[in-house]
Design a protein around this motif. Structure first.
Motif, mmCIF file in Angstrom:
data_model
loop_
_atom_site.group_PDB
_atom_site.id
_atom_site.type_symbol
_atom_site.label_atom_id
_atom_site.label_comp_id
_atom_site.label_asym_id
_atom_site.label_seq_id
_atom_site.Cartn_x
_atom_site.Cartn_y
_atom_site.Cartn_z
ATOM 1 N N GLY A 10 0.816 -1.207 0.000
ATOM 2 C CA GLY A 10 0.000 0.000 0.000
ATOM 3 C C GLY A 10 0.850 1.259 0.000
ATOM 4 N N ALA A 11 1.916 1.246 0.798
ATOM 5 C CA ALA A 11 2.822 2.397 0.835
ATOM 6 C C ALA A 11 3.518 2.567 -0.509
ATOM 7 C CB ALA A 11 3.847 2.212 1.949
ATOM 8 N N ALA A 12 3.933 1.462 -1.123
ATOM 9 C CA ALA A 12 4.587 1.535 -2.438
ATOM 10 C C ALA A 12 3.616 2.074 -3.481
ATOM 11 C CB ALA A 12 5.095 0.160 -2.848
ATOM 12 N N LYS A 13 2.339 1.690 -3.402
ATOM 13 C CA LYS A 13 1.358 2.175 -4.365
ATOM 14 C C LYS A 13 1.189 3.691 -4.250
ATOM 15 C CE LYS A 13 -3.395 1.762 -5.861
ATOM 16 N NZ LYS A 13 -4.717 1.233 -5.576
ATOM 17 N N ARG A 14 1.181 4.201 -3.020
ATOM 18 C CA ARG A 14 1.056 5.652 -2.840
ATOM 19 C C ARG A 14 2.262 6.377 -3.425
ATOM 20 N NH1 ARG A 14 -0.979 3.842 1.907
ATOM 21 N NH2 ARG A 14 0.930 4.243 3.082
ATOM 22 N N VAL A 15 3.429 5.781 -3.328
ATOM 23 C CA VAL A 15 4.632 6.402 -3.870
ATOM 24 C C VAL A 15 4.637 6.317 -5.390
ATOM 25 C CG1 VAL A 15 7.137 6.184 -4.038
ATOM 26 C CG2 VAL A 15 6.018 6.027 -1.811
ATOM 27 N N LEU A 16 4.202 5.178 -5.944
ATOM 28 C CA LEU A 16 4.292 4.946 -7.381
ATOM 29 C C LEU A 16 3.168 5.597 -8.180
ATOM 30 C CD1 LEU A 16 5.401 1.214 -7.383
ATOM 31 C CD2 LEU A 16 6.828 3.229 -7.750
ATOM 32 N N SER A 17 2.048 5.964 -7.564
ATOM 33 C CA SER A 17 0.935 6.595 -8.281
ATOM 34 C C SER A 17 0.739 8.006 -7.735
ATOM 35 C CB SER A 17 -0.331 5.774 -8.093
ATOM 36 O OG SER A 17 -1.408 6.365 -8.758
ATOM 37 N N GLU A 23 4.631 20.257 -10.417
ATOM 38 C CA GLU A 23 3.970 21.559 -10.498
ATOM 39 C C GLU A 23 4.366 22.319 -11.759
ATOM 40 O OE1 GLU A 23 4.398 23.783 -6.915
ATOM 41 O OE2 GLU A 23 3.671 22.142 -5.675
ATOM 42 N N GLU A 24 5.476 21.934 -12.380
ATOM 43 C CA GLU A 24 5.927 22.615 -13.594
ATOM 44 C C GLU A 24 5.038 22.291 -14.791
ATOM 45 O OE1 GLU A 24 9.979 21.575 -14.181
ATOM 46 O OE2 GLU A 24 10.612 22.405 -12.268
ATOM 47 N N ASP A 25 4.732 21.016 -15.003
ATOM 48 C CA ASP A 25 3.947 20.640 -16.182
ATOM 49 C C ASP A 25 2.677 19.862 -15.841
ATOM 50 O OD1 ASP A 25 5.014 18.221 -15.422
ATOM 51 O OD2 ASP A 25 6.203 17.942 -17.218
ATOM 52 N N MET A 26 2.389 19.656 -14.551
ATOM 53 C CA MET A 26 1.176 18.985 -14.058
ATOM 54 C C MET A 26 1.029 17.543 -14.551
ATOM 55 S SD MET A 26 0.028 21.193 -12.028
ATOM 56 C CE MET A 26 -1.566 20.581 -11.596
ATOM 57 N N LYS A 27 2.127 16.907 -14.922
ATOM 58 C CA LYS A 27 2.060 15.514 -15.361
ATOM 59 C C LYS A 27 2.194 14.584 -14.161
ATOM 60 C CE LYS A 27 3.661 16.224 -20.041
ATOM 61 N NZ LYS A 27 4.673 15.902 -21.039
ATOM 62 N N SER A 28 1.480 13.492 -14.215
ATOM 63 C CA SER A 28 1.508 12.512 -13.144
ATOM 64 C C SER A 28 2.740 11.627 -13.261
ATOM 65 C CB SER A 28 0.258 11.631 -13.209
ATOM 66 O OG SER A 28 -0.904 12.409 -13.094
ATOM 67 N N THR A 29 3.102 11.038 -12.147
ATOM 68 C CA THR A 29 4.182 10.064 -12.118
ATOM 69 C C THR A 29 3.552 8.702 -11.890
ATOM 70 O OG1 THR A 29 5.645 11.702 -11.149
ATOM 71 C CG2 THR A 29 6.320 9.415 -10.965
ATOM 72 N N SER A 30 3.947 7.720 -12.672
ATOM 73 C CA SER A 30 3.409 6.381 -12.475
ATOM 74 C C SER A 30 4.558 5.387 -12.433
ATOM 75 C CB SER A 30 2.415 6.016 -13.579
ATOM 76 O OG SER A 30 3.025 6.055 -14.844
ATOM 77 N N GLY A 31 4.285 4.265 -11.829
ATOM 78 C CA GLY A 31 5.317 3.256 -11.724
ATOM 79 C C GLY A 31 4.734 1.883 -11.490
ATOM 80 N N SER A 62 -1.528 4.730 -15.925
ATOM 81 C CA SER A 62 -0.499 3.942 -15.248
ATOM 82 C C SER A 62 -0.755 2.445 -15.404
ATOM 83 C CB SER A 62 -0.457 4.313 -13.772
ATOM 84 O OG SER A 62 0.540 3.597 -13.109
ATOM 85 N N ALA A 63 -2.019 2.031 -15.239
ATOM 86 C CA ALA A 63 -2.369 0.619 -15.391
ATOM 87 C C ALA A 63 -2.145 0.143 -16.818
ATOM 88 C CB ALA A 63 -3.823 0.389 -14.985
ATOM 89 N N ALA A 64 -2.436 0.994 -17.801
ATOM 90 C CA ALA A 64 -2.217 0.630 -19.199
ATOM 91 C C ALA A 64 -0.730 0.435 -19.494
ATOM 92 C CB ALA A 64 -2.807 1.691 -20.125
ATOM 93 N N GLU A 65 0.116 1.304 -18.951
ATOM 94 C CA GLU A 65 1.560 1.168 -19.151
ATOM 95 C C GLU A 65 2.078 -0.107 -18.495
ATOM 96 O OE1 GLU A 65 3.366 4.745 -17.723
ATOM 97 O OE2 GLU A 65 2.435 5.986 -19.272
ATOM 98 N N ALA A 66 1.616 -0.391 -17.277
ATOM 99 C CA ALA A 66 2.045 -1.597 -16.569
ATOM 100 C C ALA A 66 1.564 -2.851 -17.291
ATOM 101 C CB ALA A 66 1.529 -1.580 -15.136
ATOM 102 N N THR A 67 0.340 -2.821 -17.823
ATOM 103 C CA THR A 67 -0.191 -3.965 -18.555
ATOM 104 C C THR A 67 0.610 -4.225 -19.816
ATOM 105 O OG1 THR A 67 -2.403 -3.546 -17.697
ATOM 106 C CG2 THR A 67 -2.244 -4.925 -19.663
ATOM 107 N N SER A 68 0.970 -3.174 -20.516
ATOM 108 C CA SER A 68 1.791 -3.308 -21.716
ATOM 109 C C SER A 68 3.129 -3.963 -21.379
ATOM 110 C CB SER A 68 2.010 -1.940 -22.352
ATOM 111 O OG SER A 68 2.884 -2.026 -23.440
ATOM 112 N N GLN A 69 3.744 -3.522 -20.288
ATOM 113 C CA GLN A 69 5.018 -4.102 -19.862
ATOM 114 C C GLN A 69 4.836 -5.556 -19.438
ATOM 115 O OE1 GLN A 69 7.953 -2.826 -20.161
ATOM 116 N NE2 GLN A 69 9.183 -4.211 -18.943
#
Length: 83
Positions: A10-17, A23-31, A62-69
């Motif tokens: 759960g902690a890893a999910k909070r960090v990865l999503s 704040e510069e480009d408002m893009k999300s980070t996924s992992g 994020s789920a789509a990228e992980a599924t592709s991998q």
């Protein structure tokens, strides 16, 4: 590292999503991280290519990228005789 629990995942999910973490480009980070046996063998933490308008959209991307991998890794493991 040796005995992860649901709390650790759960902690890893909070960090990865992270929705609109930059704040510069408002893009999300996924992992994602994939494990085989007792250890992780593939992982990534990347900035998404597009700006998500909601948390749900950021998680979908994020789920789509992980599924592709995962699909690609499945083909690679099959080449090594693993299923």
């Amino acid at each position: 590292m040796h005995n992860p629990s649901k709390m650790h995942y759960g902690a890893a999910k909070r960090v990865l999503s992270d929705w609109s973490g930059s704040e510069e480009d408002m893009k999300s980070t996924s992992g994602y991280a994939f494990s085989f046996g007792s250890g992780a063998f593939s992982w990534a933490l990347v900035k998404q290519h597009s700006v998500a308008l909601s948390t749900a959209e950021a998680e979908y991307v994020s789920a789509a990228e992980a599924t592709s991998q995962a699909i690609w890794l499945r083909f690679v493991l099959e080449d090594f005789g693993e299923e």
